[in-house]
Scaffold this motif. Structure first.
Motif, PDB file in Angstrom:
ATOM      1  N   ALA A  24      29.083  10.474  29.516  1.00 55.56           N
ATOM      2  CA  ALA A  24      29.259  11.579  28.578  1.00 55.56           C
ATOM      3  C   ALA A  24      28.514  11.253  27.291  1.00 55.56           C
ATOM      4  O   ALA A  24      28.625  10.142  26.771  1.00 55.56           O
ATOM      5  N   GLN A  25      27.753  12.225  26.808  1.00 55.34           N
ATOM      6  CA  GLN A  25      26.997  12.058  25.568  1.00 55.34           C
ATOM      7  C   GLN A  25      27.235  13.254  24.666  1.00 55.34           C
ATOM      8  O   GLN A  25      26.911  14.391  25.029  1.00 55.34           O
ATOM      9  N   ALA A  26      27.834  12.989  23.505  1.00 56.75           N
ATOM     10  CA  ALA A  26      28.126  14.034  22.509  1.00 56.75           C
ATOM     11  C   ALA A  26      28.843  15.228  23.151  1.00 56.75           C
ATOM     12  O   ALA A  26      28.594  16.387  22.805  1.00 56.75           O
ATOM     13  N   LEU A  27      29.770  14.931  24.068  1.00 55.33           N
ATOM     14  CA  LEU A  27      30.453  15.970  24.838  1.00 55.33           C
ATOM     15  C   LEU A  27      31.526  16.657  23.987  1.00 55.33           C
ATOM     16  O   LEU A  27      32.410  15.995  23.442  1.00 55.33           O
TER      17      LEU A  27
ATOM     18  N   ASP B 204      35.914  16.609  21.123  1.00 55.66           N
ATOM     19  CA  ASP B 204      35.011  16.527  19.982  1.00 55.66           C
ATOM     20  C   ASP B 204      34.088  15.314  20.085  1.00 55.66           C
ATOM     21  O   ASP B 204      34.500  14.188  19.842  1.00 55.66           O
ATOM     22  N   ASN B 205      32.858  15.552  20.527  1.00 58.21           N
ATOM     23  CA  ASN B 205      31.802  14.540  20.474  1.00 58.21           C
ATOM     24  C   ASN B 205      32.174  13.241  21.206  1.00 58.21           C
ATOM     25  O   ASN B 205      32.118  12.153  20.644  1.00 58.21           O
ATOM     26  N   LEU B 206      32.520  13.368  22.476  1.00 55.95           N
ATOM     27  CA  LEU B 206      32.874  12.189  23.273  1.00 55.95           C
ATOM     28  C   LEU B 206      31.610  11.494  23.772  1.00 55.95           C
ATOM     29  O   LEU B 206      30.687  12.132  24.280  1.00 55.95           O
ATOM     30  N   ASN B 207      31.602  10.175  23.655  1.00 56.41           N
ATOM     31  CA  ASN B 207      30.525   9.346  24.184  1.00 56.41           C
ATOM     32  C   ASN B 207      31.122   8.180  24.959  1.00 56.41           C
ATOM     33  O   ASN B 207      31.837   7.356  24.372  1.00 56.41           O
ATOM     34  N   PHE B 208      30.873   8.123  26.262  1.00 52.96           N
ATOM     35  CA  PHE B 208      31.355   6.999  27.051  1.00 52.96           C
ATOM     36  C   PHE B 208      30.581   6.910  28.358  1.00 52.96           C
ATOM     37  O   PHE B 208      29.971   7.878  28.808  1.00 52.96           O
ATOM     38  N   SER B 209      30.624   5.737  28.947  1.00 49.81           N
ATOM     39  CA  SER B 209      30.012   5.498  30.250  1.00 49.81           C
ATOM     40  C   SER B 209      30.989   4.679  31.083  1.00 49.81           C
ATOM     41  O   SER B 209      31.547   3.689  30.593  1.00 49.81           O
TER      42      SER B 209
ATOM     43  N   CYS C  19      45.238  -0.224  36.376  1.00 50.16           N
ATOM     44  CA  CYS C  19      43.876   0.106  35.965  1.00 50.16           C
ATOM     45  C   CYS C  19      43.125  -1.049  35.329  1.00 50.16           C
ATOM     46  O   CYS C  19      43.720  -1.986  34.797  1.00 50.16           O
ATOM     47  N   GLY C  20      41.804  -0.960  35.388  1.00 49.89           N
ATOM     48  CA  GLY C  20      40.957  -1.976  34.795  1.00 49.89           C
ATOM     49  C   GLY C  20      40.352  -1.558  33.467  1.00 49.89           C
ATOM     50  O   GLY C  20      39.964  -2.392  32.663  1.00 49.89           O
ATOM     51  N   THR C  21      40.279  -0.237  33.235  1.00 51.43           N
ATOM     52  CA  THR C  21      39.696   0.303  32.005  1.00 51.43           C
ATOM     53  C   THR C  21      40.570   1.439  31.516  1.00 51.43           C
ATOM     54  O   THR C  21      41.158   2.178  32.316  1.00 51.43           O
ATOM     55  N   VAL C  22      40.661   1.600  30.196  1.00 52.37           N
ATOM     56  CA  VAL C  22      41.442   2.686  29.622  1.00 52.37           C
ATOM     57  C   VAL C  22      40.581   3.486  28.650  1.00 52.37           C
ATOM     58  O   VAL C  22      39.800   2.928  27.874  1.00 52.37           O
ATOM     59  N   LEU C  23      40.705   4.829  28.739  1.00 51.14           N
ATOM     60  CA  LEU C  23      40.162   5.744  27.738  1.00 51.14           C
ATOM     61  C   LEU C  23      41.349   6.321  26.988  1.00 51.14           C
ATOM     62  O   LEU C  23      42.258   6.892  27.614  1.00 51.14           O
ATOM     63  N   TYR C  24      41.344   6.182  25.668  1.00 53.83           N
ATOM     64  CA  TYR C  24      42.440   6.722  24.868  1.00 53.83           C
ATOM     65  C   TYR C  24      41.935   7.901  24.049  1.00 53.83           C
ATOM     66  O   TYR C  24      41.084   7.743  23.176  1.00 53.83           O
ATOM     67  N   LEU C  25      42.473   9.100  24.347  1.00 52.12           N
ATOM     68  CA  LEU C  25      42.108  10.317  23.631  1.00 52.12           C
ATOM     69  C   LEU C  25      43.216  10.699  22.653  1.00 52.12           C
ATOM     70  O   LEU C  25      44.405  10.573  22.968  1.00 52.12           O
ATOM     71  N   GLU C  26      42.813  11.202  21.498  1.00 58.18           N
ATOM     72  CA  GLU C  26      43.773  11.736  20.540  1.00 58.18           C
ATOM     73  C   GLU C  26      43.083  12.823  19.725  1.00 58.18           C
ATOM     74  O   GLU C  26      41.990  12.609  19.191  1.00 58.18           O
ATOM     75  N   HIS C  27      43.725  14.004  19.670  1.00 64.01           N
ATOM     76  CA  HIS C  27      43.153  15.153  18.956  1.00 64.01           C
ATOM     77  C   HIS C  27      41.718  15.447  19.411  1.00 64.01           C
ATOM     78  O   HIS C  27      40.864  15.818  18.619  1.00 64.01           O
ATOM     79  N   GLY C  28      41.477  15.259  20.725  1.00 67.83           N
ATOM     80  CA  GLY C  28      40.177  15.596  21.281  1.00 67.83           C
ATOM     81  C   GLY C  28      39.091  14.573  21.045  1.00 67.83           C
ATOM     82  O   GLY C  28      37.942  14.793  21.445  1.00 67.83           O
TER      83      GLY C  28
ATOM     84  N   LEU D  23      37.698  10.462  21.330  1.00 66.46           N
ATOM     85  CA  LEU D  23      37.867   9.197  22.041  1.00 66.46           C
ATOM     86  C   LEU D  23      38.144   8.106  21.012  1.00 66.46           C
ATOM     87  O   LEU D  23      37.254   7.697  20.261  1.00 66.46           O
ATOM     88  N   GLN D  24      39.390   7.630  20.991  1.00 62.54           N
ATOM     89  CA  GLN D  24      39.771   6.602  20.030  1.00 62.54           C
ATOM     90  C   GLN D  24      39.360   5.210  20.500  1.00 62.54           C
ATOM     91  O   GLN D  24      38.929   4.380  19.703  1.00 62.54           O
ATOM     92  N   GLN D  25      39.514   4.969  21.821  1.00 65.14           N
ATOM     93  CA  GLN D  25      39.192   3.642  22.344  1.00 65.14           C
ATOM     94  C   GLN D  25      38.749   3.731  23.798  1.00 65.14           C
ATOM     95  O   GLN D  25      39.192   4.602  24.550  1.00 65.14           O
ATOM     96  N   GLN D  26      37.885   2.811  24.179  1.00 66.41           N
ATOM     97  CA  GLN D  26      37.559   2.543  25.576  1.00 66.41           C
ATOM     98  C   GLN D  26      37.511   1.034  25.711  1.00 66.41           C
ATOM     99  O   GLN D  26      36.702   0.374  25.063  1.00 66.41           O
ATOM    100  N   GLN D  27      38.389   0.477  26.548  1.00 69.42           N
ATOM    101  CA  GLN D  27      38.460  -0.973  26.635  1.00 69.42           C
ATOM    102  C   GLN D  27      39.127  -1.403  27.934  1.00 69.42           C
ATOM    103  O   GLN D  27      39.769  -0.597  28.609  1.00 69.42           O
TER     104      GLN D  27
END
Length: 304
Positions: free
Chosen positions: A7-10, A21-26, A199-208, A210-214
């Protein structure tokens, strides 16, 4: 190597409301992936985008190098909504074979595939039964079997253990863990302890956003030990722990639970040192954990 999801600037808006709002992750294929966030964080919207049910308002989203909903992803991606229902008028086998036909399978292939997925969820002998004859936990496993038809590479599960008793929830977790070599699962759930085990990876969303990916597991990470004790004198315990060689700080995380920040070079076996101290002082413990729990990792950053 092509990423599983990129995802790029999603972003996604519904009218004037920005939901993502502007999600970036792989994300790479492999261990299950946790999707965490409070109600209204955008988790369901992200699932809907990944399934191709809706389109982004801005930015790019790819699954295995293709846009969601592309014909190139047909049969490679599946999703199980939280409230997925089985038709009470038909047998489990009839329904699964029908879904197989919708995927383009011929009758013989759909029948064989139905038998395969029912065996995977330990319901090989229940195919002739209607949904009304099955327990809630069994119906949940049938729904997961449906998501596995055609051997998809990506399986999205929304609250797969919601409403299940502990025994059935454990069975579903074991099932997902056992199937993780065949497909990559993305699991949305409010049960953070369940996700930490799975799980091995977590995506944490808040108010749309991406707060963390780890990574979810950080046991053995330098410099942190969590100690949970039986009820007692927290002030005394905190003082005793802070006096151990190499300990830099002792945090009272909650009642009777302490977090120790320490120098691993000065005290590489702090866990053994703490156990010896607790025994000498007659302080019974419940649990010692190297590293921070997923809950501590997420919310010490978000709230800190």
């Amino acid at each position: 190597m092509t990423a599983l999801i990129r995802a790029q600037a999603l972003s996604k808006k519904f009218g004037s409301k920005t939901v993502l709002d502007n999600l970036n992750f792989s994300l790479e294929a492999g261990d299950p992936i946790a999707l965490i966030g409070p109600n209204g964080a955008g988790k369901t919207t992200l699932f809907s985008l990944l399934c191709g049910y809706i389109s982004p308002s801005a930015g790019q989203l790819e699954i295995l190098g293709h846009k969601p909903g592309s014909s190139s992803l047909f049969g490679r991606v599946s999703a199980l909504p939280q409230d997925a229902q089985l038709d009470p008028n038909f047998s489990v086998q009839t329904q699964l074979e029908f879904y197989g036909r919708l995927q383009g399978m011929n009758p013989a292939t759909a029948k064989a595939e139905t038998a395969r997925v029912l065996a995977l969820v330990d319901l090989a002998d229940n195919g002739k039964q209607k949904a009304t004859a099955l327990s809630h936990g069994m119906r949940k496993r049938v729904a997961i079997a449906q998501a596995l038809l055609g051997q998809p590479e990506l399986v999205m599960l929304d609250e797969p253990t919601a409403g299940l008793d502990p025994v059935n929830a454990m069975q579903v977790r074991k099932l997902i863990a056992s199937l993780s070599k065949e497909a990559t699962f993305i699991i949305s759930s409010h049960n953070i302890f369940e996700l930490e085990r799975l799980c091995g990876t977590v995506l944490y969303l808040e108010h749309g956003r991406l707060q963390q990916q780890q990574p979810t597991h950080q046991q053995g990470v330098a410099g942190y030990l969590t100690v949970q004790l039986e009820p007692g004198d927290n002030q005394r315990v905190q003082l005793l722990l802070s006096q151990l060689p190499g300990v830099q700080k002792v945090e009272l995380l909650q009642k009777n639970e302490f977090g120790l920040c320490y120098d691993r070079e000065l005290c590489p076996d702090l866990d053994l040192t703490v156990l010896a101290l607790l025994r000498a002082e007659g302080l019974p413990y419940r649990q010692l954990t190297l590293g921070r729990s997923l809950e501590q990792q997420l919310f010490s950053v978000v709230n800190g």
